[in-house]
Design an enzyme around this catalytic site. Structure first.
Site, short mmCIF file in Angstrom:
data_model
loop_
_atom_site.label_atom_id
_atom_site.label_comp_id
_atom_site.label_asym_id
_atom_site.label_seq_id
_atom_site.Cartn_x
_atom_site.Cartn_y
_atom_site.Cartn_z
N SER A 1 -0.82 -11.85 38.88
CA SER A 1 -1.61 -11.92 40.10
C SER A 1 -0.83 -12.31 41.35
O SER A 1 -1.39 -12.28 42.46
CB SER A 1 -2.79 -12.88 39.92
OG SER A 1 -3.76 -12.30 39.09
N LEU A 2 0.44 -12.65 41.21
CA LEU A 2 1.26 -12.81 42.41
C LEU A 2 1.33 -11.48 43.15
O LEU A 2 1.61 -11.43 44.35
CB LEU A 2 2.67 -13.28 42.04
CG LEU A 2 2.91 -14.80 41.95
CD1 LEU A 2 1.97 -15.44 40.95
CD2 LEU A 2 4.35 -15.10 41.59
#
Length: 480
Positions: free
Chosen positions: A88-89
């Site tokens: 999710s970065l």
């Protein structure tokens, strides 16, 4: 520093955290510098047992520390150039891609998605009101509770992904509530494709990775191939293929990169190094919405810093920046377990940048898994003992009232009921995030195996007792 962005599967972590020992208190002070960072991470890797980890610390436009620890799935040493999935970065990367096009006039940040992406439609008239900004700050009304995210995992492209939203609905009016949902970033990534006229992979390579010199980075593993991630089962790390899902070119979780490349990324996010957007664009991405302390791919912390976690089934990652001091930290791991070592490492490194000593690395995962292993073995042992003694139990219960015997069986069925409700329970604790059964056999493997062992043991004893009881009742009837 408290994470505001939910971890992809933070529920299982929360369920096991009650068993973890607290970390030792921090010392009075720590000197910021390569030696301090290395000493801390060396101790953390040894204490956590994580198979592979890399990290980077930047200050302004300078990378002051970058290193790797452990080995990858091929047995090669992990270095600052080892590619890893950052989950999710990726959302902050997608936000940057959108903002580049916003500054060029190709995307209207506060215009509706439907007006700029005509193919976007849902079975909810409110979807026509969703703006691009609301996609990026997760206030669009998208939620796992009203979108079939399991179906979306079978998408073959961003275009296909958006098309599959056609029969889904919103959980709230756009702009009124916050819900963490991967669909937001993937619709945004498709908008990047349409607005730029380029595939998402090409746009990211030409407009983000290329200008920053991020040579180890890509949006798909056919361009940059990471090794296998891994999961721990009662202390044994097992290298595994990542769970099935929509990863290639995913705007929500598809980025593959290295610690060295992340240093360049953090520098530009802090307004240093090679600029990708202007100061106003950075400010927009780092500003929280009116309903949640969450910007565009960044959780906005109470101290003014920004952070985000990334959790796949076999990889974990975390990033943090302090726009005021110019420091940035990123940590990536090839192992995903019940305790996320990357978030702890990020907090530790951030503390060192401030001249503070980090909490001493704990052994949370090992403690959790040891307790779960003991519980699993005890359950199987008691189950075997219960089956062995089922004849004696049945002989004592033969001829007694059926309702009383049934009540005696209830405790044996409780573990099976809990196991059947396991995915729903994890989803509830994690704020409605959908957690399919297969995913529970990855990072949460020790907890899943323990619950399954207890369920199997209870059912085995129940079945054995019923079979023996039926035989005993017949014998009593024949004797009469």
């Amino acid at each position: 520093m408290k994470p505001k962005a939910p971890k992809v599967f933070g529920a299982a972590l929360a369920a096991a955290a009650v068993l973890a020992l607290p970390a030792a208190p921090a010392q009075a002070q720590a000197d910021a510098g390569p030696e301090a960072y290395d000493a801390y991470l060396t101790d953390l890797v040894a204490a956590s047992g994580v198979p592979g980890l890399s990290a980077v610390v930047v200050h302004g436009d300078e990378t002051v520390f970058a290193a790797g620890y452990g080995a990858d799935s091929h047995g090669d040493p992990v270095t600052e150039h080892t590619p890893m999935r950052v989950a999710s970065l990726s959302k902050s990367f997608t936000a940057m891609a959108v903002m580049i096009l916003v500054e060029e006039g190709a995307i209207d940040l506060d215009g509706t998605v439907a007006a700029q992406l005509p193919e976007f439609a849902m079975a909810d008239p409110r979807a026509a009101e969703v703006t691009v900004r609301q996609l990026l700050d997760q206030t669009s009304g998208f939620a796992d509770t009203t979108i079939d995210v399991v179906e979306l995992e079978d998408a073959t492209s961003l275009e296909d992904y958006v098309a599959r939203l056609g029969d889904d609905a919103l959980a709230a009016d756009p702009g009124t509530d916050w819900a963490y949902c991967n669909a937001n970033a993937n619709v945004a990534a498709r908008l990047v494709e349409v607005a730029s006229g380029k595939p998402f992979a090409d746009f990211m390579r030409e407009r983000v990775f290329g200008p920053l010199g991020m040579d180890d980075s890509a949006t798909r593993d056919e361009d940059v191939e990471p090794g296998l991630g891994s999961n721990s089962l009662f202390g044994l790390w097992i290298a595994r293929e990542e769970a099935h899902g929509f990863l290639d070119d995913s705007g929500s979780g598809g980025i593959i990169t290295s610690a060295d490349d992340m240093g360049r990324w953090l520098a530009t996010q802090n307004g240093h190094g090679t600029p990708l957007v202007g100061a106003a664009g950075l400010e927009a991405m780092h500003t929280p919405s009116a309903v949640q302390d969450y910007g565009m791919g960044w959780s906005v912390e109470s101290d003014g810093t920004l952070a985000h976690s990334g959790n796949l089934m076999t990889y974990n990652a975390a990033q943090w920046i302090d726009p005021e001091t110019g420091y940035g930290v990123a940590v990536m791991s090839t192992g995903a377990g019940l305790a996320d070592v990357t978030w702890a490492a990020m907090e530790g490194l951030a503390a060192i940048t401030a001249g503070e000593a980090p909490a001493e690395p704990g052994r949370d995962r090992q403690v959790i898994e040891l307790v779960l292993a003991v519980v699993a073995l005890a359950a199987l042992g008691l189950g075997a003992l219960g089956v062995a003694r089922s004849r004696r139990w049945a002989e004592r219960r033969a001829g007694r009232r059926a309702w009383a015997t049934a009540l005696r069986m209830v405790p044996l069925l409780v573990p099976a009921v809990l196991f059947a409700a396991y995915p729903a329970g994890v989803s509830f604790i994690s704020g409605g995030r959908t957690v399919p059964w297969p995913q529970l056999f990855y990072f949460a493997l020790p907890l899943t195996v323990t619950l399954m062992a207890a369920a199997v043991a209870g059912l085995a004893v129940a079945v054995a007792r019923l079979v023996r009881l039926r035989s005993a009742v017949r014998s009593v009837g024949s004797a009469a």
